[in-house]
Design a protein around this motif. Structure first.
Motif, PDB file in Angstrom:
ATOM      1  N   CYS A  51       4.769   7.364 -78.030  1.00 35.02           N
ATOM      2  CA  CYS A  51       5.673   6.215 -78.304  1.00 35.02           C
ATOM      3  C   CYS A  51       6.604   6.008 -76.939  1.00 35.02           C
ATOM      4  O   CYS A  51       6.786   4.819 -76.306  1.00 35.02           O
ATOM      5  N   TYR A  52       7.131   6.938 -76.482  1.00 37.03           N
ATOM      6  CA  TYR A  52       8.010   6.917 -75.068  1.00 37.03           C
ATOM      7  C   TYR A  52       7.264   6.439 -73.973  1.00 37.03           C
ATOM      8  O   TYR A  52       7.658   5.708 -73.203  1.00 37.03           O
ATOM      9  N   MET A  53       5.875   6.635 -73.764  1.00 32.65           N
ATOM     10  CA  MET A  53       4.980   6.218 -72.651  1.00 32.65           C
ATOM     11  C   MET A  53       5.030   4.678 -73.074  1.00 32.65           C
ATOM     12  O   MET A  53       4.908   3.781 -71.820  1.00 32.65           O
ATOM     13  N   GLY A  54       5.318   3.945 -74.273  1.00 32.42           N
ATOM     14  CA  GLY A  54       5.456   2.585 -74.528  1.00 32.42           C
ATOM     15  C   GLY A  54       6.838   1.841 -74.139  1.00 32.42           C
ATOM     16  O   GLY A  54       6.813   0.900 -73.386  1.00 32.42           O
ATOM     17  N   TYR A  55       7.619   2.544 -74.314  1.00 29.95           N
ATOM     18  CA  TYR A  55       9.014   2.078 -74.174  1.00 29.95           C
ATOM     19  C   TYR A  55       9.773   2.521 -72.711  1.00 29.95           C
ATOM     20  O   TYR A  55      11.060   1.893 -72.695  1.00 29.95           O
ATOM     21  N   ALA A  56       9.174   3.526 -72.116  1.00 28.23           N
ATOM     22  CA  ALA A  56       9.637   4.147 -70.995  1.00 28.23           C
ATOM     23  C   ALA A  56      10.526   3.004 -70.168  1.00 28.23           C
ATOM     24  O   ALA A  56      11.572   3.074 -69.711  1.00 28.23           O
ATOM     25  N   GLU A  57       9.560   2.072 -69.697  1.00 33.28           N
ATOM     26  CA  GLU A  57      10.024   1.231 -68.815  1.00 33.28           C
ATOM     27  C   GLU A  57      10.958   0.071 -69.386  1.00 33.28           C
ATOM     28  O   GLU A  57      11.423  -0.782 -68.585  1.00 33.28           O
ATOM     29  N   LEU A  58      11.460  -0.151 -70.556  1.00 32.92           N
ATOM     30  CA  LEU A  58      11.952  -1.053 -71.100  1.00 32.92           C
ATOM     31  C   LEU A  58      13.516  -0.756 -71.046  1.00 32.92           C
ATOM     32  O   LEU A  58      14.355  -1.713 -71.576  1.00 32.92           O
ATOM     33  N   GLY A  59      13.833   0.435 -70.702  1.00 34.11           N
ATOM     34  CA  GLY A  59      15.412   0.390 -70.770  1.00 34.11           C
ATOM     35  C   GLY A  59      16.210   0.435 -72.046  1.00 34.11           C
ATOM     36  O   GLY A  59      17.185   0.144 -72.108  1.00 34.11           O
ATOM     37  N   LEU A  60      15.440   1.033 -73.241  1.00 33.29           N
ATOM     38  CA  LEU A  60      16.294   1.166 -74.294  1.00 33.29           C
ATOM     39  C   LEU A  60      17.445   1.745 -74.395  1.00 33.29           C
ATOM     40  O   LEU A  60      17.739   2.671 -73.510  1.00 33.29           O
ATOM     41  N   ASP A  61      18.519   1.133 -75.427  1.00 32.89           N
ATOM     42  CA  ASP A  61      19.941   1.891 -75.347  1.00 32.89           C
ATOM     43  C   ASP A  61      19.402   3.371 -76.039  1.00 32.89           C
ATOM     44  O   ASP A  61      18.346   3.427 -76.691  1.00 32.89           O
ATOM     45  N   SER A  62      20.466   4.291 -76.009  1.00 29.30           N
ATOM     46  CA  SER A  62      20.276   5.573 -76.593  1.00 29.30           C
ATOM     47  C   SER A  62      20.156   5.652 -77.900  1.00 29.30           C
ATOM     48  O   SER A  62      19.313   6.306 -78.742  1.00 29.30           O
TER      49      SER A  62
END
Length: 306
Positions: free
Chosen positions: A169-180
């Motif tokens: 999952c992290y590999m998918g959203y890492a570049e999106l800058g999700l909030d904590s």
């Protein structure tokens, strides 16, 4: 596995491994994995798309995920020695261990070339390493076979399996800058999904009496813990785990063992635990701002319903 993802993995092997026989070994492992219905790269893809991503590097990112998971699968088979038909189990083990390291290092090298919205490649590779180490802690706990309670089992699986889904999952959203908060929710979903997936594997391995059978290997999965705690009608399983019976002794009572498993309620109980975790994960997913149809596709590859 998508053909474009597998080709990207092959390109990575060519990029980093120049010794012909070593290159051939790794490519054969990639092709073997590509022939399976692996969903790791799809988790990365759908996590990215459902959270609003549109990266042109998505195939490459999914390929990095698949490289890491291939290394983890091979390492798991080497440790358990229960998948003798796999291609990588036919090679000398020292070659295969070298291959595991090459796959991991290649994945790390590729991830260092990607950037994300919070800290660039250093943050990405650091987080990959941290999550993998969490999974390795769980894997070690599993290998020790010291799990004796449901709580210990859940904690072990959270680390071992949940961390790997979290990584995908992290590999998918890492570049999106999700909030904590959103990132924390995705992590929780991943860990619940890890329980769901591990229980699915545990139930599949329960009634097959070959090298993959968890009882013969004296593993303590959730359904087996249930069986060992309610063994009055079939004391032989507990005696086997305590070393009072040999494997041959237990196999002589194979049909009785199968009947005991079917009648015990352990499978129904495990399905209930699965359903509870699925419901929790689904509720968390609903709390996120996501894009359809990618959310539904993400659910299909993480919240197993079969």
């Amino acid at each position: 596995m998508r053909p474009e993802v597998m080709q990207t993995m092959i390109d990575m092997v060519d990029k980093y491994v120049r010794i012909e026989e070593f290159n051939k070994l790794l490519k054969e492992c990639v092709y073997e994995k590509g022939s399976e219905q692996t969903g790791w790269g799809e988790i990365t893809r759908y996590a990215h798309l459902m959270l609003g991503g549109s990266s042109p590097n998505l195939d490459r990112t999914a390929a990095i995920t698949e490289m890491i998971m291939l290394a983890a699968d091979i390492a798991d088979d080497l440790q358990d020695q229960d998948n003798k038909d796999k291609l990588w189990m036919q090679y000398r083990q020292e070659y295969v261990i070298n291959g595991v390291l090459a796959l991991l290092m290649g994945a790390v090298a590729e991830s260092a070339e990607l950037t994300n919205g919070k800290g660039g490649p250093v943050t990405l590779t650091r987080e990959i390493s941290r999550i993998l180490l969490e999974s390795l802690n769980g894997q070690f706990a599993d290998l020790e076979q010291n799990v004796t309670t449901e709580q210990q089992y859940i904690a072990m699986v959270y680390q071992k399996s949940g961390s790997l889904i979290h990584l995908a999952c992290y590999m998918g959203y890492a570049e999106l800058g999700l909030d904590s908060k959103a990132a924390g929710t995705m992590k929780e979903i991943a860990y619940y999904s890890g329980i769901i997936a591990q229980l699915e594997n545990d139930l599949k391995d329960l009634l097959r009496f070959d090298m993959k059978n968890d009882i013969l290997r004296k593993k303590r999965t959730l359904p087996i813990l249930y069986l060992l705690s309610a063994e009055e009608s079939f004391p032989y399983m507990k005696q086997y785990y305590e070393g009072k019976l040999t494997q041959s002794d237990l196999l002589a009572k194979k049909q009785e063992c199968i009947d005991y498993i079917n009648d015990s309620g352990c499978m129904e109980y495990s399905k209930i635990i699965q359903t509870l975790h699925r419901q929790k994960a689904a509720e968390l997913l609903e709390s996120l701002t996501t894009v359809s149809p990618w959310r539904e596709k993400f659910q299909q590859v993480t919240l197993i319903t079969a």
